[in-house]
Design a protein around this motif. Structure first.
Motif, PDB file in Angstrom:
ATOM      1  N   ALA A  94      11.540  18.397  48.992  1.00 54.79           N
ATOM      2  CA  ALA A  94      12.006  18.576  47.612  1.00 54.79           C
ATOM      3  C   ALA A  94      11.056  17.895  46.626  1.00 54.79           C
ATOM      4  CB  ALA A  94      13.419  18.028  47.459  1.00 54.79           C
ATOM      5  N   LEU A  95      10.589  16.703  46.960  1.00 57.07           N
ATOM      6  CA  LEU A  95       9.638  16.001  46.083  1.00 57.07           C
ATOM      7  C   LEU A  95       8.321  16.769  45.975  1.00 57.07           C
ATOM      8  CD1 LEU A  95      10.162  12.260  47.081  1.00 57.07           C
ATOM      9  CD2 LEU A  95      10.730  13.353  44.899  1.00 57.07           C
ATOM     10  N   ALA A  96       7.860  17.331  47.092  1.00 53.55           N
ATOM     11  CA  ALA A  96       6.625  18.118  47.062  1.00 53.55           C
ATOM     12  C   ALA A  96       6.780  19.337  46.166  1.00 53.55           C
ATOM     13  CB  ALA A  96       6.239  18.534  48.481  1.00 53.55           C
ATOM     14  N   LEU A  97       7.929  19.992  46.234  1.00 46.30           N
ATOM     15  CA  LEU A  97       8.177  21.144  45.355  1.00 46.30           C
ATOM     16  C   LEU A  97       8.231  20.721  43.898  1.00 46.30           C
ATOM     17  CD1 LEU A  97      10.821  23.183  47.380  1.00 46.30           C
ATOM     18  CD2 LEU A  97       8.450  23.806  46.881  1.00 46.30           C
ATOM     19  N   LYS A  98       8.907  19.607  43.630  1.00 45.42           N
ATOM     20  CA  LYS A  98       8.998  19.106  42.260  1.00 45.42           C
ATOM     21  C   LYS A  98       7.609  18.836  41.685  1.00 45.42           C
ATOM     22  CE  LYS A  98      10.712  15.209  39.587  1.00 45.42           C
ATOM     23  NZ  LYS A  98      11.302  13.871  39.654  1.00 45.42           N
ATOM     24  N   GLU A  99       6.760  18.176  42.467  1.00 42.13           N
ATOM     25  CA  GLU A  99       5.403  17.869  42.004  1.00 42.13           C
ATOM     26  C   GLU A  99       4.575  19.135  41.815  1.00 42.13           C
ATOM     27  OE1 GLU A  99       3.695  15.053  44.721  1.00 42.13           O
ATOM     28  OE2 GLU A  99       5.277  13.581  44.340  1.00 42.13           O
TER      29      GLU A  99
ATOM     30  N   GLY B 275       3.152  22.954  34.913  1.00 40.52           N
ATOM     31  CA  GLY B 275       3.151  23.838  33.760  1.00 40.52           C
ATOM     32  C   GLY B 275       2.909  25.291  34.126  1.00 40.52           C
ATOM     33  N   ARG B 276       2.126  25.538  35.146  1.00 43.90           N
ATOM     34  CA  ARG B 276       1.930  26.921  35.587  1.00 43.90           C
ATOM     35  C   ARG B 276       2.611  27.091  36.936  1.00 43.90           C
ATOM     36  NH1 ARG B 276      -2.013  27.925  39.306  1.00 43.90           N
ATOM     37  NH2 ARG B 276      -3.330  26.173  39.868  1.00 43.90           N
ATOM     38  N   THR B 277       3.013  28.283  37.241  1.00 44.66           N
ATOM     39  CA  THR B 277       3.737  28.551  38.475  1.00 44.66           C
ATOM     40  C   THR B 277       2.741  28.775  39.617  1.00 44.66           C
ATOM     41  OG1 THR B 277       5.494  29.594  37.200  1.00 44.66           O
ATOM     42  CG2 THR B 277       5.465  30.009  39.569  1.00 44.66           C
ATOM     43  N   PRO B 278       2.769  27.918  40.628  1.00 43.79           N
ATOM     44  CA  PRO B 278       1.856  28.111  41.761  1.00 43.79           C
ATOM     45  C   PRO B 278       2.315  29.269  42.642  1.00 43.79           C
ATOM     46  CG  PRO B 278       3.201  26.146  42.086  1.00 43.79           C
ATOM     47  CD  PRO B 278       3.565  26.702  40.752  1.00 43.79           C
ATOM     48  N   SER B 279       1.413  29.760  43.453  1.00 40.49           N
ATOM     49  CA  SER B 279       1.765  30.846  44.371  1.00 40.49           C
ATOM     50  C   SER B 279       2.712  30.314  45.448  1.00 40.49           C
ATOM     51  CB  SER B 279       0.503  31.411  45.031  1.00 40.49           C
ATOM     52  OG  SER B 279      -0.046  30.435  45.914  1.00 40.49           O
ATOM     53  N   VAL B 280       3.425  31.227  46.072  1.00 34.87           N
ATOM     54  CA  VAL B 280       4.313  30.847  47.171  1.00 34.87           C
ATOM     55  C   VAL B 280       3.493  30.233  48.303  1.00 34.87           C
ATOM     56  CG1 VAL B 280       5.918  31.713  48.920  1.00 34.87           C
ATOM     57  CG2 VAL B 280       6.067  32.546  46.579  1.00 34.87           C
ATOM     58  N   HIS B 281       2.297  30.750  48.518  1.00 33.04           N
ATOM     59  CA  HIS B 281       1.413  30.201  49.556  1.00 33.04           C
ATOM     60  C   HIS B 281       1.074  28.740  49.263  1.00 33.04           C
ATOM     61  CE1 HIS B 281      -1.571  30.233  52.735  1.00 33.04           C
ATOM     62  NE2 HIS B 281      -2.442  29.732  51.887  1.00 33.04           N
ATOM     63  N   ALA B 282       0.746  28.433  48.014  1.00 35.43           N
ATOM     64  CA  ALA B 282       0.438  27.050  47.638  1.00 35.43           C
ATOM     65  C   ALA B 282       1.667  26.163  47.795  1.00 35.43           C
ATOM     66  CB  ALA B 282      -0.076  27.000  46.204  1.00 35.43           C
ATOM     67  N   LEU B 283       2.829  26.669  47.416  1.00 29.40           N
ATOM     68  CA  LEU B 283       4.067  25.906  47.593  1.00 29.40           C
ATOM     69  C   LEU B 283       4.361  25.673  49.070  1.00 29.40           C
ATOM     70  CD1 LEU B 283       6.346  27.598  44.918  1.00 29.40           C
ATOM     71  CD2 LEU B 283       5.364  25.299  44.825  1.00 29.40           C
ATOM     72  N   GLN B 284       4.129  26.702  49.889  1.00 29.83           N
ATOM     73  CA  GLN B 284       4.386  26.565  51.327  1.00 29.83           C
ATOM     74  C   GLN B 284       3.468  25.509  51.938  1.00 29.83           C
ATOM     75  OE1 GLN B 284       6.971  28.791  52.899  1.00 29.83           O
ATOM     76  NE2 GLN B 284       6.840  26.806  53.856  1.00 29.83           N
ATOM     77  N   ARG B 285       2.204  25.478  51.524  1.00 27.45           N
ATOM     78  CA  ARG B 285       1.275  24.451  52.015  1.00 27.45           C
ATOM     79  C   ARG B 285       1.716  23.063  51.583  1.00 27.45           C
ATOM     80  NH1 ARG B 285      -3.315  27.434  49.886  1.00 27.45           N
ATOM     81  NH2 ARG B 285      -3.423  25.644  48.511  1.00 27.45           N
ATOM     82  N   ALA B 286       2.172  22.925  50.339  1.00 25.96           N
ATOM     83  CA  ALA B 286       2.625  21.625  49.832  1.00 25.96           C
ATOM     84  C   ALA B 286       3.832  21.117  50.609  1.00 25.96           C
ATOM     85  CB  ALA B 286       2.949  21.722  48.339  1.00 25.96           C
ATOM     86  N   VAL B 287       4.764  22.005  50.906  1.00 28.33           N
ATOM     87  CA  VAL B 287       5.964  21.623  51.650  1.00 28.33           C
ATOM     88  C   VAL B 287       5.588  21.222  53.081  1.00 28.33           C
ATOM     89  CG1 VAL B 287       8.137  22.490  52.597  1.00 28.33           C
ATOM     90  CG2 VAL B 287       7.536  22.976  50.238  1.00 28.33           C
ATOM     91  N   LEU B 288       4.690  21.980  53.693  1.00 27.73           N
ATOM     92  CA  LEU B 288       4.263  21.654  55.050  1.00 27.73           C
ATOM     93  C   LEU B 288       3.575  20.283  55.082  1.00 27.73           C
ATOM     94  CD1 LEU B 288       4.057  22.731  57.988  1.00 27.73           C
ATOM     95  CD2 LEU B 288       1.752  23.475  57.387  1.00 27.73           C
ATOM     96  N   ARG B 289       2.709  20.019  54.113  1.00 27.00           N
ATOM     97  CA  ARG B 289       2.026  18.709  54.047  1.00 27.00           C
ATOM     98  C   ARG B 289       3.024  17.574  53.894  1.00 27.00           C
ATOM     99  NH1 ARG B 289      -1.738  21.316  50.823  1.00 27.00           N
ATOM    100  NH2 ARG B 289      -0.673  20.585  48.964  1.00 27.00           N
ATOM    101  N   SER B 290       4.092  17.811  53.152  1.00 20.92           N
ATOM    102  CA  SER B 290       5.063  16.749  52.904  1.00 20.92           C
ATOM    103  C   SER B 290       5.814  16.330  54.168  1.00 20.92           C
ATOM    104  CB  SER B 290       6.063  17.169  51.821  1.00 20.92           C
ATOM    105  OG  SER B 290       6.984  18.118  52.323  1.00 20.92           O
ATOM    106  N   SER B 291       5.872  17.194  55.161  1.00 23.29           N
ATOM    107  CA  SER B 291       6.574  16.842  56.400  1.00 23.29           C
ATOM    108  C   SER B 291       5.619  16.420  57.512  1.00 23.29           C
ATOM    109  CB  SER B 291       7.449  18.011  56.864  1.00 23.29           C
ATOM    110  OG  SER B 291       6.670  19.158  57.087  1.00 23.29           O
TER     111      SER B 291
END
Length: 165
Positions: free
Chosen positions: A48-53, A58-74
């Motif tokens: 959740a924190l990774a998604l928030k960050e 200000g701009r909407t990242p791609s789902v791929h970028a969000l998926q990478r961020a979530v994976l890195r957070s775990s």
């Protein structure tokens, strides 16, 4: 309490391709951890924190970028759980470590575990790794922990020192 599913499972949705959109996978659907370590809710909070960050820019990242961020957070929770489970009999999969380095690391971590009951410094460092407050490599890079684990014999605990149910 017994657990039916103790396997660590990580699914790499970030590898499906950059152009697949519409589904963001988080929490246990992305990275399910052995419940014995009690890290599932913490890993979900880190997701959740990774998604928030990622969404705060200000701009909407791609789902791929969000998926990478979530994976890195775990990642830390994954390393702790698979590192602890890797030497267990019957462990399979890509998290199983083998070779000289893995054997040396397991021997060192065994000494860490032997020091936990009697050494407050080693106990605190180990607790911080298990609670996802410090990265796993901190057990290898802290001079205080290294000195205590490598240069001092662990103090065995007497059966009467253990808490009774």
């Amino acid at each position: 309490v017994g657990y039916r599913h103790t396997a660590n499972r990580r699914r790499r949705y970030d590898r499906l391709g950059r152009y697949r959109t519409g589904l963001l996978v988080v929490e246990d659907a992305l990275c399910a951890l052995n419940p014995v370590y009690g890290q599932g809710v913490s890993a979900a909070a880190l997701n959740a924190l990774a998604l928030k960050e990622a969404l705060a820019g200000g701009r909407t990242p791609s789902v791929h970028a969000l998926q990478r961020a979530v994976l890195r957070s775990s990642r830390t929770a994954w390393e702790v759980a698979t590192g602890a489970d890797s030497p267990m009999p019957g462990a399979t999969g890509n998290a199983v470590q083998s070779g000289l380095l893995a054997r040396l690391l397991e021997r060192y971590l065994g000494r860490v575990r032997e020091h936990v009951p009697s050494d407050p410094v080693v106990c605190a460092a180990n607790r911080d790794v298990l609670f996802l407050l410090s990265p796993p490599h901190s057990l290898l890079t802290s001079p205080r922990v290294l000195r205590r684990v490598l240069l001092h014999a662990p103090v065995p605990s007497a059966p009467g020192d253990l808490p009774s149910p």
